[in-house]
Motif scaffolding. Structure first.
Motif, PDB file in Angstrom:
ATOM      1  N   LYS A   1      10.502   6.691   4.816  1.00 51.03           N
ATOM      2  CA  LYS A   1      10.902   7.535   5.954  1.00 51.03           C
ATOM      3  C   LYS A   1      11.887   6.788   6.839  1.00 51.03           C
ATOM      4  CE  LYS A   1       9.176  10.515   9.568  1.00 51.03           C
ATOM      5  NZ  LYS A   1       8.020  11.167  10.148  1.00 51.03           N
TER       6      LYS A   1
ATOM      7  N   GLN B   1       0.842  -1.195   0.000  1.00 49.38           N
ATOM      8  CA  GLN B   1       0.000   0.000   0.000  1.00 49.38           C
ATOM      9  C   GLN B   1       0.881   1.250   0.000  1.00 49.38           C
ATOM     10  OE1 GLN B   1      -3.378   0.022  -0.211  1.00 49.38           O
ATOM     11  NE2 GLN B   1      -3.296  -2.203  -0.392  1.00 49.38           N
ATOM     12  N   ASP B   2       0.363   2.330  -0.567  1.00 47.56           N
ATOM     13  CA  ASP B   2       1.123   3.583  -0.648  1.00 47.56           C
ATOM     14  C   ASP B   2       1.595   4.059   0.721  1.00 47.56           C
ATOM     15  OD1 ASP B   2       0.880   3.694  -3.401  1.00 47.56           O
ATOM     16  OD2 ASP B   2      -0.842   5.057  -3.362  1.00 47.56           O
ATOM     17  N   ASP B   3       0.731   3.948   1.734  1.00 47.59           N
ATOM     18  CA  ASP B   3       1.124   4.434   3.058  1.00 47.59           C
ATOM     19  C   ASP B   3       2.265   3.604   3.642  1.00 47.59           C
ATOM     20  OD1 ASP B   3      -0.757   2.293   3.370  1.00 47.59           O
ATOM     21  OD2 ASP B   3      -1.048   2.884   5.460  1.00 47.59           O
ATOM     22  N   VAL B   4       2.303   2.325   3.337  1.00 48.02           N
ATOM     23  CA  VAL B   4       3.398   1.478   3.811  1.00 48.02           C
ATOM     24  C   VAL B   4       4.696   1.876   3.111  1.00 48.02           C
ATOM     25  CG1 VAL B   4       4.288  -0.892   3.915  1.00 48.02           C
ATOM     26  CG2 VAL B   4       1.871  -0.438   4.409  1.00 48.02           C
TER      27      VAL B   4
ATOM     28  N   GLU C   1       5.443   4.791   1.928  1.00 50.46           N
ATOM     29  CA  GLU C   1       5.863   6.083   2.472  1.00 50.46           C
ATOM     30  C   GLU C   1       6.550   5.918   3.823  1.00 50.46           C
ATOM     31  OE1 GLU C   1       2.294   8.429   2.487  1.00 50.46           O
ATOM     32  OE2 GLU C   1       2.171   8.443   0.299  1.00 50.46           O
ATOM     33  N   LYS C   2       5.990   5.067   4.672  1.00 54.07           N
ATOM     34  CA  LYS C   2       6.603   4.816   5.979  1.00 54.07           C
ATOM     35  C   LYS C   2       7.964   4.149   5.814  1.00 54.07           C
ATOM     36  CE  LYS C   2       2.175   4.429   8.354  1.00 54.07           C
ATOM     37  NZ  LYS C   2       1.225   3.518   9.001  1.00 54.07           N
TER      38      LYS C   2
END
Length: 82
Positions: free
Chosen positions: A19, A10-13, A15-16
């Motif tokens: 980071k 997933q995109d949020d994963v 992104e994390k």
């Protein structure tokens, strides 16, 4: 030797992960490879332990009632002694 393959998250994963990679001065690929290696090692160990337990059960190797009671007694306090 190493093998390359693509994995989708997933995109949020992603992104994390980016980071974390930035903060740890590692690449996304390095972190993903480390995570996969740790997962494989853990699953391999767990499945081997399960198989060893099944093999022992197939051989009829079970704990006695006394052995089970001794283990339970370590974790359950007698009534009135809280």
């Amino acid at each position: 030797m190493t093998a390359a393959f693509t994995v989708r998250v997933q995109d949020d994963v992603a992104e994390k992960l980016d980071k974390i990679a930035e903060l740890s001065d590692r690449s996304r690929a390095y972190l993903a490879a480390q995570a996969i290696e740790e997962y494989v090692a853990r699953e391999e160990w767990q499945l081997a332990e399960i198989q060893a337990g099944l093999d022992a059960a197939d051989r009829g190797e079970f704990a006695s009632d006394e052995e089970v009671a001794a283990v339970i007694a370590k974790y359950i306090k007698p009534a009135g002694k809280q």
